[in-house]
Design a protein around this motif. Sequence first.
Motif, PDB file in Angstrom:
ATOM      1  N   HIS A   1       0.817  -1.214   0.000  1.00 37.53           N
ATOM      2  CA  HIS A   1       0.000   0.000   0.000  1.00 37.53           C
ATOM      3  C   HIS A   1       0.854   1.270   0.000  1.00 37.53           C
ATOM      4  CE1 HIS A   1      -2.730  -3.157   1.404  1.00 37.53           C
ATOM      5  NE2 HIS A   1      -3.668  -2.460   0.768  1.00 37.53           N
ATOM      6  N   GLY A   2       1.938   1.247  -0.744  1.00 38.93           N
ATOM      7  CA  GLY A   2       2.790   2.423  -0.873  1.00 38.93           C
ATOM      8  C   GLY A   2       3.685   2.704   0.314  1.00 38.93           C
ATOM      9  N   VAL A   3       3.808   1.749   1.223  1.00 41.55           N
ATOM     10  CA  VAL A   3       4.618   1.924   2.432  1.00 41.55           C
ATOM     11  C   VAL A   3       5.709   0.865   2.458  1.00 41.55           C
ATOM     12  CG1 VAL A   3       4.572   1.860   4.971  1.00 41.55           C
ATOM     13  CG2 VAL A   3       2.678   2.914   3.722  1.00 41.55           C
ATOM     14  N   LEU A   4       6.922   1.271   2.850  1.00 37.38           N
ATOM     15  CA  LEU A   4       8.045   0.352   3.000  1.00 37.38           C
ATOM     16  C   LEU A   4       8.107  -0.108   4.453  1.00 37.38           C
ATOM     17  CD1 LEU A   4      10.695  -0.927   1.826  1.00 37.38           C
ATOM     18  CD2 LEU A   4      11.861   1.097   2.730  1.00 37.38           C
TER      19      LEU A   4
ATOM     20  N   VAL B   1      10.571  -2.416  14.143  1.00 37.11           N
ATOM     21  CA  VAL B   1      11.358  -1.413  13.422  1.00 37.11           C
ATOM     22  C   VAL B   1      10.369  -0.339  12.969  1.00 37.11           C
ATOM     23  CG1 VAL B   1      12.764  -0.976  11.366  1.00 37.11           C
ATOM     24  CG2 VAL B   1      13.077  -3.095  12.677  1.00 37.11           C
ATOM     25  N   GLY B   2      10.739   0.912  13.106  1.00 37.24           N
ATOM     26  CA  GLY B   2       9.846   2.006  12.718  1.00 37.24           C
ATOM     27  C   GLY B   2       9.438   1.927  11.257  1.00 37.24           C
ATOM     28  N   THR B   3       8.276   2.508  10.977  1.00 39.56           N
ATOM     29  CA  THR B   3       7.743   2.573   9.622  1.00 39.56           C
ATOM     30  C   THR B   3       7.346   4.008   9.339  1.00 39.56           C
ATOM     31  OG1 THR B   3       6.905   0.312   9.797  1.00 39.56           O
ATOM     32  CG2 THR B   3       5.952   1.682   8.073  1.00 39.56           C
ATOM     33  N   ALA B   4       7.672   4.487   8.135  1.00 45.27           N
ATOM     34  CA  ALA B   4       7.329   5.850   7.730  1.00 45.27           C
ATOM     35  C   ALA B   4       6.047   5.823   6.900  1.00 45.27           C
ATOM     36  CB  ALA B   4       8.474   6.461   6.924  1.00 45.27           C
ATOM     37  N   TYR B   5       4.997   6.421   7.434  1.00 42.56           N
ATOM     38  CA  TYR B   5       3.717   6.488   6.743  1.00 42.56           C
ATOM     39  C   TYR B   5       3.567   7.884   6.141  1.00 42.56           C
ATOM     40  CZ  TYR B   5       2.662   2.252   9.346  1.00 42.56           C
ATOM     41  OH  TYR B   5       2.699   0.985   9.855  1.00 42.56           O
ATOM     42  N   PRO B   6       3.338   7.981   4.826  1.00 39.70           N
ATOM     43  CA  PRO B   6       3.189   9.302   4.210  1.00 39.70           C
ATOM     44  C   PRO B   6       1.914   9.994   4.706  1.00 39.70           C
ATOM     45  CG  PRO B   6       2.834   7.553   2.584  1.00 39.70           C
ATOM     46  CD  PRO B   6       3.221   6.896   3.865  1.00 39.70           C
ATOM     47  N   LEU B   7       2.024  11.284   4.916  1.00 36.52           N
ATOM     48  CA  LEU B   7       0.893  12.099   5.355  1.00 36.52           C
ATOM     49  C   LEU B   7       0.300  12.839   4.156  1.00 36.52           C
ATOM     50  CD1 LEU B   7       2.524  13.609   8.566  1.00 36.52           C
ATOM     51  CD2 LEU B   7       0.761  11.817   8.460  1.00 36.52           C
ATOM     52  N   ALA B   8      -1.002  13.027   4.153  1.00 37.79           N
ATOM     53  CA  ALA B   8      -1.670  13.730   3.057  1.00 37.79           C
ATOM     54  C   ALA B   8      -1.141  15.152   2.902  1.00 37.79           C
ATOM     55  CB  ALA B   8      -3.181  13.754   3.291  1.00 37.79           C
ATOM     56  N   LYS B   9      -0.763  15.765   4.011  1.00 37.25           N
ATOM     57  CA  LYS B   9      -0.260  17.147   3.985  1.00 37.25           C
ATOM     58  C   LYS B   9       1.209  17.223   3.565  1.00 37.25           C
ATOM     59  CE  LYS B   9       1.087  17.087   8.825  1.00 37.25           C
ATOM     60  NZ  LYS B   9       0.965  17.666  10.139  1.00 37.25           N
TER      61      LYS B   9
ATOM     62  N   GLY C   1       7.813  10.101  15.713  1.00 37.05           N
ATOM     63  CA  GLY C   1       7.866  11.501  15.320  1.00 37.05           C
ATOM     64  C   GLY C   1       7.217  11.754  13.979  1.00 37.05           C
ATOM     65  N   GLU C   2       7.063  13.028  13.658  1.00 40.67           N
ATOM     66  CA  GLU C   2       6.611  13.457  12.339  1.00 40.67           C
ATOM     67  C   GLU C   2       7.719  14.297  11.749  1.00 40.67           C
ATOM     68  OE1 GLU C   2       2.741  15.175  11.924  1.00 40.67           O
ATOM     69  OE2 GLU C   2       1.779  13.490  12.955  1.00 40.67           O
ATOM     70  N   VAL C   3       8.032  14.033  10.491  1.00 43.53           N
ATOM     71  CA  VAL C   3       9.140  14.716   9.821  1.00 43.53           C
ATOM     72  C   VAL C   3       8.681  15.195   8.458  1.00 43.53           C
ATOM     73  CG1 VAL C   3      10.913  13.422  11.083  1.00 43.53           C
ATOM     74  CG2 VAL C   3      10.038  12.533   8.910  1.00 43.53           C
ATOM     75  N   ASP C   4       9.473  16.080   7.881  1.00 39.58           N
ATOM     76  CA  ASP C   4       9.101  16.695   6.611  1.00 39.58           C
ATOM     77  C   ASP C   4       9.575  15.929   5.377  1.00 39.58           C
ATOM     78  OD1 ASP C   4       7.808  18.848   7.857  1.00 39.58           O
ATOM     79  OD2 ASP C   4       9.702  19.929   8.078  1.00 39.58           O
ATOM     80  N   THR C   5      10.688  15.205   5.503  1.00 40.18           N
ATOM     81  CA  THR C   5      11.267  14.600   4.307  1.00 40.18           C
ATOM     82  C   THR C   5      11.470  13.094   4.462  1.00 40.18           C
ATOM     83  OG1 THR C   5      13.577  14.850   4.996  1.00 40.18           O
ATOM     84  CG2 THR C   5      12.562  16.748   3.865  1.00 40.18           C
ATOM     85  N   THR C   6      11.603  12.447   3.329  1.00 46.75           N
ATOM     86  CA  THR C   6      11.889  11.016   3.307  1.00 46.75           C
ATOM     87  C   THR C   6      13.207  10.732   4.018  1.00 46.75           C
ATOM     88  OG1 THR C   6      10.772  10.917   1.166  1.00 46.75           O
ATOM     89  CG2 THR C   6      12.117   9.025   1.769  1.00 46.75           C
TER      90      THR C   6
END
Length: 123
Positions: free
Chosen positions: A52-55, A69-77, A92-97
């Motif tokens: 579903h578009g998530v690594l 292990v952490g997972t980075a979920y893309p935010l709509a914003k 946390g929430e971050v701005d970049t990949t």
Amino acid sequence: MASNEKARSAAEIVAAEWSAALSYGWDLINPAVPRAAYRHPSLRVLWPMVSHGVLYLSRCTQWPWTSDVGTAYPLAKGGYRVRRDSDNTLLGEVDTTEEAYELIAATLPEGCGPAVDGTPDDL
């Protein structure tokens, strides 16, 4: 089988899966995501899988995969919410990949090493 043969086998399995993940196009995932994760040696040795578009990254190559292990979920914003699913911790929430995978690398479980060819019971 000697333990070094098993480790080499697991490393080869992980490398092959990374090769596939790094070749995926936009139909499966933003190609920048696996590339950003792969830049970190500590993440490059973990089992990558895309859904579903998530690594997702696991410490083992067989189901049920680890979720510590952490997972980075893309935010709509824009940006990413980084979570560890095993204990529902918001890392946390971050701005970049790049920031997302720096955070994941920095918060790996203690003793996290290369993925094993097996299940969590084999860790």
